[in-house]
Design a protein around this motif. Structure first.
Motif, mmCIF file in Angstrom:
data_model
loop_
_atom_site.group_PDB
_atom_site.id
_atom_site.type_symbol
_atom_site.label_atom_id
_atom_site.label_comp_id
_atom_site.label_asym_id
_atom_site.label_seq_id
_atom_site.Cartn_x
_atom_site.Cartn_y
_atom_site.Cartn_z
ATOM 1 N N UNK A 115 -1.188 7.105 -9.254
ATOM 2 C CA UNK A 115 -1.120 5.774 -8.647
ATOM 3 C C UNK A 115 -0.445 4.753 -9.569
ATOM 4 N N UNK A 116 -0.398 5.038 -10.865
ATOM 5 C CA UNK A 116 0.291 4.135 -11.781
ATOM 6 C C UNK A 116 1.807 4.217 -11.608
ATOM 7 N N UNK A 117 2.298 5.409 -11.274
ATOM 8 C CA UNK A 117 3.730 5.597 -11.119
ATOM 9 C C UNK A 117 4.429 5.682 -12.469
ATOM 10 N N UNK A 136 -12.884 10.320 -1.838
ATOM 11 C CA UNK A 136 -12.090 9.741 -2.927
ATOM 12 C C UNK A 136 -12.596 10.279 -4.256
ATOM 13 N N UNK A 137 -11.720 10.936 -4.992
ATOM 14 C CA UNK A 137 -12.077 11.475 -6.304
ATOM 15 C C UNK A 137 -11.970 10.381 -7.361
ATOM 16 N N UNK A 138 -12.369 10.689 -8.571
ATOM 17 C CA UNK A 138 -12.218 9.738 -9.680
ATOM 18 C C UNK A 138 -10.728 9.553 -9.945
ATOM 19 N N UNK A 139 -10.265 8.323 -9.927
ATOM 20 C CA UNK A 139 -8.822 8.091 -10.006
ATOM 21 C C UNK A 139 -8.248 8.522 -11.350
ATOM 22 N N UNK A 150 0.830 -1.210 0.000
ATOM 23 C CA UNK A 150 0.000 0.000 0.000
ATOM 24 C C UNK A 150 0.863 1.258 0.000
ATOM 25 N N UNK A 151 1.956 1.239 0.759
ATOM 26 C CA UNK A 151 2.863 2.385 0.813
ATOM 27 C C UNK A 151 3.490 2.662 -0.553
ATOM 28 N N UNK A 209 -4.204 2.908 -4.087
ATOM 29 C CA UNK A 209 -4.765 3.721 -5.173
ATOM 30 C C UNK A 209 -5.797 4.700 -4.630
ATOM 31 N N UNK A 210 -6.690 4.218 -3.749
ATOM 32 C CA UNK A 210 -7.727 5.092 -3.188
ATOM 33 C C UNK A 210 -7.109 6.205 -2.345
ATOM 34 N N UNK A 211 -6.072 5.871 -1.595
ATOM 35 C CA UNK A 211 -5.396 6.887 -0.781
ATOM 36 C C UNK A 211 -4.741 7.935 -1.667
ATOM 37 N N UNK A 212 -4.214 7.503 -2.812
ATOM 38 C CA UNK A 212 -3.600 8.440 -3.756
ATOM 39 C C UNK A 212 -4.647 9.354 -4.392
ATOM 40 N N UNK A 213 -5.847 8.805 -4.564
ATOM 41 C CA UNK A 213 -6.911 9.569 -5.221
ATOM 42 C C UNK A 213 -7.746 10.382 -4.243
#
Length: 557
Positions: A227-229, A210-213, A74-75, A292-296
């Motif tokens: 989140x893809x990096x 959470x916004x749209x990723x 997750x990190x 991913x959700x945390x990033x978004x």
């Protein structure tokens, strides 16, 4: 921060259940001890080679799916400087099933160090135990740090108290029943991890924060999602290094071979490896989604506020932070239960791992050759306690779970993996080559530096950078250390084999008595004639000197 009493009670109930299953497993272990023809210590270490295939798959999966794997994944996904491309899943089980499970299980070894002891002797076995022990202690510290951070965030409980209680529970049930307690608690823990983490996913996806990723962009980028990096050519060496570290370093854990050697057959061991590889991948998906959700997420819409976790240096705690702020309270409590289960499922494996190697390969064969089975069982228990206390003490000192997770595999990848590869697949490898490979691998890894431990690099590889007064290497320096270790083992072994076989230097120079023992074995080898016949040499009607001459001629041809 106030303590969440209902959540704390739920976690305590979960711990009591795990402890009860561990006690039941210890009773199962005692029953097997009475039926098993092997020693009691082997029942504690490898379950009397009586672990069925379903239990074997569960416990092998749980060995890797620990707090470090769940929180570290997750990190990595959440971090804007890494992303999904850096979530390096462990393909070690596939490789172990293809190349390592069969030779280890078919020879009925008890620990990972047995092949080294058989070929290289006691001195090198003791030397090899040290990096394995350090790695297990770091692994314990990694997963306990993961749990301490999670409980302190969600339950408001001190991380110190959380670490101490969790360590105590794992140590107690591992002390009681050895591998049987570990295996049966692993089943419950793994099921709980799977259902609770997947339950958290839909609540997090539907969170208002959470916004749209697809709208989430990385730092200074506009063409791909955060989140893809992204993988720049400048850091590709580091990516390759960490990928191989996870894949090949994961092959050098005693905990893995403990499961392989507990299988009823070589085929069952291989099947367990392949099945565990698939289940480990599946178990990592919720952590990826949470990252991913945390990033978004728009953290300004949560009680956490701004700046976001990454800018505050809380990326290592992103999983518990996401559970706390992006899901309902009761869901976050289940999430912490999954982390607690993951921690104990891996911690018990690490505890039993080092204790088993010390008891089987050091205490039993060197320190106390006449030790009774009861004494050996007590040595295993003391070993479990010592490793547990050492890892617990180290768990208080680091915030980056991913960093500890990677560091725990460093020594295994650079030092032990080359040794294991050569001892199982290269018959000409000898003790001189093994010692040289050990020194070369350890030396190159040490000279490359380690920012986590504050060790500055002496060897600066191409592409190094100085960041915040800390020099970081982006060249695959770990892989270089591993490859040079393998080359050193093979080159020195082949060279000395050639020198001593052709008597280019005196036999007295063989101070490790590697070739002396080999020559004595050849001289003491029974005659081909006497091997293939049922009569003894003394009963042969021909003169004994004639038979000895005949044997000599056969060997010379």
């Amino acid at each position: 921060m106030a303590v969440d009493v209902p959540g704390l009670v739920s976690v305590i109930v979960f711990y009591v259940c795990i402890l009860a299953i561990g006690v039941w497993g210890s009773r199962k272990s005692k029953k097997v001890e009475k039926k098993c023809s092997g020693s009691k210590s082997e029942v504690a270490i490898i379950g009397g080679r009586n672990i069925n295939i379903l239990v074997g798959i569960f416990t092998m999966t749980a060995t890797w799916v620990g707090g470090g794997y769940i929180m570290g994944t997750a990190e990595s996904v959440y971090s804007p400087t890494q992303g999904l491309v850096w979530a390096l899943g462990p393909p070690a089980y596939v490789l172990s099933g293809l190349f390592f499970a069969k030779p280890m299980r078919s020879k009925r070894y008890v620990t990972m160090l047995d092949p080294f002891q058989n070929r290289y002797g006691k001195a090198f076995t003791v030397t090899l135990l040290l990096p394995a022990l350090v790695s297990d202690i770091l692994w314990v510290a990694c997963i306990l740090a993961a749990l301490g951070g999670t409980m302190s965030i969600i339950l408001g409980l001190s991380s110190t108290i959380s670490i101490i209680i969790s360590a105590a529970v794992s140590i107690v049930y591992t002390l009681l029943g050895g591998l049987y307690s570990v295996a049966y608690t692993d089943i419950i823990q793994l099921c709980f991890i799977f259902f609770s983490l997947w339950l958290c996913v839909p609540f997090m996806v539907l969170s208002p924060a959470v916004t749209v990723i697809s709208q989430t962009l990385p730092l200074n980028q506009t063409s791909e999602h955060a989140w893809m990096g992204h993988l720049d050519l400048e850091v590709a060496g580091k990516w390759v290094d960490e990928m191989l570290l996870m894949a090949l370093g994961g092959l050098s854990y005693q905990a893995l071979y403990q499961r392989i050697l507990s299988a009823a057959s070589s085929v069952q061991a291989q099947i367990s490896c392949f099945a565990a590889a698939l289940t480990v991948f599946i178990m990592g998906i919720p952590s990826v989604v949470i990252g991913v959700m945390a990033s978004a997420a728009d953290w300004n819409q949560t009680a956490y506020g701004l700046p976001p976790p990454f800018e505050r240096g809380d990326a290592g705690k992103i999983l518990p932070l996401a559970l706390q702020h992006l899901t309902p309270t009761w869901v976050s409590v289940l999430g912490i239960g999954s982390v607690a289960a993951a921690v104990m499922s891996s911690m018990d494996s690490a505890l039993l791992s080092s204790a088993s190697m010390f008891t089987q390969n050091i205490y039993k064969t060197t320190l106390r050759k006449t030790a009774s089975e009861t004494e050996l069982q007590w040595v295993i228990r003391i070993g479990v306690l010592v490793v547990g206390l050492a890892g617990t003490g180290l768990a208080f000192g680091d915030d980056s779970v991913f960093a500890l997770w990677v560091l725990s595999g460093d020594l295994l990848y650079c030092v032990i993996f080359p040794q294991l590869l050569c001892v199982l697949h290269f018959q000409r490898a000898n003790t001189y080559g093994a010692f040289s490979g050990f020194v070369v691998g350890l030396l190159l890894r040490g000279l490359s530096g380690e920012p986590i431990l504050g060790i500055p690099p002496v060897l600066l590889y191409p592409g190094w950078r100085e960041e915040n007064n800390v020099i970081r290497q982006y060249f695959p320096y770990r892989t270089i250390a591993m490859l040079f270790s393998v080359v050193s083992i093979l080159a020195v072994s082949c060279l000395l084999n050639l020198i001593f076989e052709h008597e280019l230097i005196p036999q007295s120079w063989d101070f490790l008595q590697v070739f002396k023992d080999k020559n004595e074995t050849e001289e003491d080898e029974p005659c081909l004639l006497t091997k293939q016949t049922s009569f003894k040499l003394e009963e042969c009607p021909l003169p004994s000197n004639f038979l000895h001459l005949f044997c000599f001629k056969l060997r010379s041809q």
